[in-house]
Design an enzyme around this catalytic site. Structure first.
Site, PDB file in Angstrom:
ATOM      1  N   HIS A   1      28.350  66.196  57.637  1.00 40.10           N
ATOM      2  CA  HIS A   1      28.122  65.126  58.620  1.00 40.10           C
ATOM      3  C   HIS A   1      26.647  64.960  59.003  1.00 40.10           C
ATOM      4  O   HIS A   1      26.287  63.929  59.571  1.00 40.10           O
ATOM      5  CB  HIS A   1      28.916  65.386  59.905  1.00 40.10           C
ATOM      6  CG  HIS A   1      30.403  65.319  59.726  1.00 40.10           C
ATOM      7  ND1 HIS A   1      31.031  64.214  59.202  1.00 40.10           N
ATOM      8  CD2 HIS A   1      31.379  66.228  59.995  1.00 40.10           C
ATOM      9  CE1 HIS A   1      32.349  64.447  59.156  1.00 40.10           C
ATOM     10  NE2 HIS A   1      32.582  65.658  59.629  1.00 40.10           N
TER      11      HIS A   1
HETATM   12 ZN    ZN Z   1      36.229  68.026  58.738  1.00 40.57          ZN
END
Ligand code: ZN
Ligand code: ZN
Length: 348
Positions: free
Chosen positions: A125
């Protein structure tokens, strides 16, 4: 036997968020213990990551952000993003060592290893100038970037329950990296991206592939999507290296995601990629990722490493869930609809 290297440093365990934060390095220590108990380390080499080199970060992260993380690492408090990723003392060093693990893994693949494993990696992320979703630096994208020094075509297959949004954004226009992410997609669910129409930009157009799956997707529907979409794409692209981001949070017992993969489903995915890799002489870099049921995640990673080492199935049988999971016909129909949309966008 397939020449395999396991990249590990005990300092990985320092990357663990305090208090009741769900991201704990207990997953990594448990997985390592399961592998030790079963003699895996007689069947592969263990290497430490190359010495920390912050220059590796600058291929994709901004200098300002790296400096910010260093500062917060000394302070040991506050947030690195807008809410999910707190700072702690030493967060810079423990993030960098995990990046070095993935980067070292791909370097070792260029030096003759067929499979490299870094269960401390998979922090998909993290964005160019910000942490996100418990990820400080994006070792997945950084490893691919490093791999471009040695290989022409690299594929990333991300089976974490969440969209690999950081990896996608950092490599969105990259023509040498195929980015495939299968993830749960639902209103209000983190990170909110990963729709089918997000397919890359510029020279990278068509090389970002998203398979947004509905809650309740079980092994049968997931593997259907995998066979219909991911396998043909990998065959068409012909990567020299396949990087697998194997987040364990697609598991049916994960507290944060409502996908329903079992350990047997995960193994089926890894086995498909492993077979394809040997058919086409591709190499594999297996990374970790999310996973908030710590034991399930450790079991997933252990049975996956067993597959790469060609360890007989009986030896890991006790770590498996009982059986493959199935999907209701209502949800299966939704998965089929998604698969048709992906096929259309990517002309499969
Ligand atoms: Zn995840
Ligand atoms: Zn192999």
């Amino acid at each position: 036997m397939h020449k395999t290297v396991f990249v590990w440093d005990d300092k990985y365990l320092d990357y663990s968020f305090p208090g009741d934060h769900p991201f704990k390095s207990l997953r990594e220590s448990k997985a390592k213990k399961y592998m030790e108990e079963r003699g895996f380390f007689h069947q592969m080499e263990v290497r430490r990551p190359d010495p920390p080199d912050e220059n590796v970060l600058y291929s994709l992260h901004s200098r300002d952000y790296v400096e910010f993380v260093k500062l917060k690492s000394i302070e040991g408090e506050g947030l690195l993003d807008y809410g999910d990723t707190p700072a702690f003392k030493g967060v810079f060093e423990s993030s960098l060592i995990r990046v070095m693990g993935s980067v070292t893994g791909i370097r070792l693949l260029s030096q003759g290893y067929e499979h490299a494993i870094n269960i401390g990696g998979g922090l998909h992320h993290a964005q160019r100038s910000s942490a996100s979703g418990f990820c400080v630096f994006n070792d997945v994208a950084l490893a691919a970037k490093e791999g471009e020094k040695f290989f022409k075509r690299i594929a990333i297959v991300d089976v974490d329950g969440h969209h690999g949004d950081g990896t996608q954004a950092l490599l969105y226009d990259d023509p040498n990296v195929l980015k495939v992410s299968l993830h749960m997609y639902h209103k209000g669910f983190f990170p909110g991206t990963g729709e089918v129409y997000e397919d890359g930009i510029g020279a990278g157009k068509g090389l970002t592939v998203n398979v947004p799956l509905p809650p309740g997707t079980g092994d049968d529907a997931y593997l259907y999507a995998f066979d219909e979409v991911v396998m043909p794409l990998l065959n068409r692209f012909g990567p020299e290296v396949i990087i697998i981001q194997e987040g364990g949070d697609s598991h049916f017992d994960d507290p944060l995601v409502e996908l329903k993969l079992s350990t047997r489903g995960y193994l089926s995915i890894i086995r498909r990629i492993h077979n394809l890799a040997h058919e086409r002489s591709s190499k594999i870099l297996l990374l970790g990722g999310g996973g908030y049921n710590y034991d399930a995640t450790a079991r997933i990673w252990t049975v996956s490493v067993a597959e790469l080492l060609a360890i007989p199935e009986e030896e890991v049988e006790s770590l498996h869930d009982c059986c493959l999971t199935s999907t209701t016909s209502f949800t299966m129909d939704k998965v089929k609809e998604v698969v048709e949309r992906v096929k259309k966008v990517h002309q499969i």
